[in-house]
Design an enzyme around this catalytic site. Structure first.
Site, mmCIF file in Angstrom:
data_model
loop_
_atom_site.group_PDB
_atom_site.id
_atom_site.type_symbol
_atom_site.label_atom_id
_atom_site.label_comp_id
_atom_site.label_asym_id
_atom_site.label_seq_id
_atom_site.Cartn_x
_atom_site.Cartn_y
_atom_site.Cartn_z
ATOM 1 N N ASP A 24 0.849 -1.184 0.000
ATOM 2 C CA ASP A 24 0.000 0.000 0.000
ATOM 3 C C ASP A 24 0.885 1.234 0.000
ATOM 4 O O ASP A 24 1.898 1.281 0.717
ATOM 5 C CB ASP A 24 -0.924 0.028 1.219
ATOM 6 C CG ASP A 24 -1.925 1.171 1.127
ATOM 7 O OD1 ASP A 24 -2.967 0.984 0.472
ATOM 8 O OD2 ASP A 24 -1.660 2.255 1.693
ATOM 9 N N GLU A 26 0.837 5.632 0.067
ATOM 10 C CA GLU A 26 0.114 6.889 0.233
ATOM 11 C C GLU A 26 0.890 7.936 -0.549
ATOM 12 O O GLU A 26 2.128 7.990 -0.479
ATOM 13 C CB GLU A 26 0.001 7.267 1.708
ATOM 14 C CG GLU A 26 -0.792 6.270 2.539
ATOM 15 C CD GLU A 26 -2.244 6.140 2.103
ATOM 16 O OE1 GLU A 26 -2.810 7.142 1.600
ATOM 17 O OE2 GLU A 26 -2.805 5.043 2.260
ATOM 18 N N HIS A 182 -6.023 5.087 5.758
ATOM 19 C CA HIS A 182 -5.219 5.933 4.883
ATOM 20 C C HIS A 182 -3.821 6.164 5.427
ATOM 21 O O HIS A 182 -3.136 7.104 5.006
ATOM 22 C CB HIS A 182 -5.925 7.256 4.580
ATOM 23 C CG HIS A 182 -7.325 7.077 4.089
ATOM 24 N ND1 HIS A 182 -7.634 6.253 3.026
ATOM 25 C CD2 HIS A 182 -8.506 7.573 4.540
ATOM 26 C CE1 HIS A 182 -8.943 6.267 2.836
ATOM 27 N NE2 HIS A 182 -9.488 7.046 3.742
#
Length: 224
Positions: A24, A26, A182
């Protein structure tokens, strides 16, 4: 301690010589070539002796925006990241890639696999940012397949009828903390748990395990 050989051959056989690794990222926008990579986290998937999958401990770091990168304020408002925060302990992209990709490369070899395959929620977004960082920094020996992924959006839609990560995690009984969402490490860990839950439940529902048939894992030609 040396890893059990049946476990090593099991995950290599299960995914045709690929080692699933959840990633993942960001970011400061949607364009992998223009917008900064701000966080990256990865969770290597391993197989227990009973054949079920489980996540390993996460790898994660904050990343300094690359020289000349753009930052969209709307992205920062969404993920809550302050790139200039003094306690971020961020590192340059090449160092971040080394911290993440070198352990993955070792895990691929230890598992008897040929290559890692990126697992993600909307996985090509993460793959594109990872590939752009590898290209910018000239990082050598990226362990990931160049274009193949396992996308938990599709898998969760099939099994739970949900495509949003938070809703899919709740449907899978994993729970979800909006206050933690997030952040790359939280989203990667939840995606890894979701992926393992889906694969493990599929094995319980379908006794036909084609990957346990004859042939060596990854013996056919894998695309590069």
């Amino acid at each position: 301690m040396k890893e059990d050989q049946s476990t090593v051959s099991g995950i290599a056989r299960r995914f045709r010589g690929f080692l699933p690794v959840v990633v993942d990222v960001e970011t400061a926008g949607f364009d992998a070539r223009r917008h900064a990579l701000l966080e990256i986290a990865a969770v290597i998937i391993r197989m227990r002796p009973d054949g079920l999958l489980e996540p390993a401990a996460p790898l994660a770091c904050h990343v300094l925006p690359f020289m000349g990168s753009e930052i969209d304020p709307r992205a920062l408002a969404f993920n809550g990241i302050d790139p200039d925060h003094p306690f971020r302990d961020a590192v340059a992209e090449h160092e971040a890639l080394a911290r993440i990709l070198v352990p993955i490369r070792k895990a691929v070899a230890a598992a008897g696999c040929n290559r890692a395959i990126l697992v993600g929620h909307n996985a090509h977004f993460d793959l594109n940012f990872l590939a752009a960082a590898v290209e910018r920094t000239g990082f050598k020996r990226n362990p990931f397949h160049a274009f193949s992924v396992f996308d938990t959006v599709s898998l969760a839609g099939l099994m739970f009828g949900q495509t949003v990560l938070a809703k899919a995690a709740r449907a899978a009984g994993l729970g979800w903390q909006n206050s933690e969402a997030h952040a790359a490490i939280y989203d990667a860990e939840q995606t890894a748990r979701l992926f393992c839950t889906i694969v493990n439940r599929w094995q319980e529902l379908d006794p036909v395990r084609f990957w346990e048939g004859p042939g060596e894992p990854g013996s056919d030609s894998l695309p590069t």
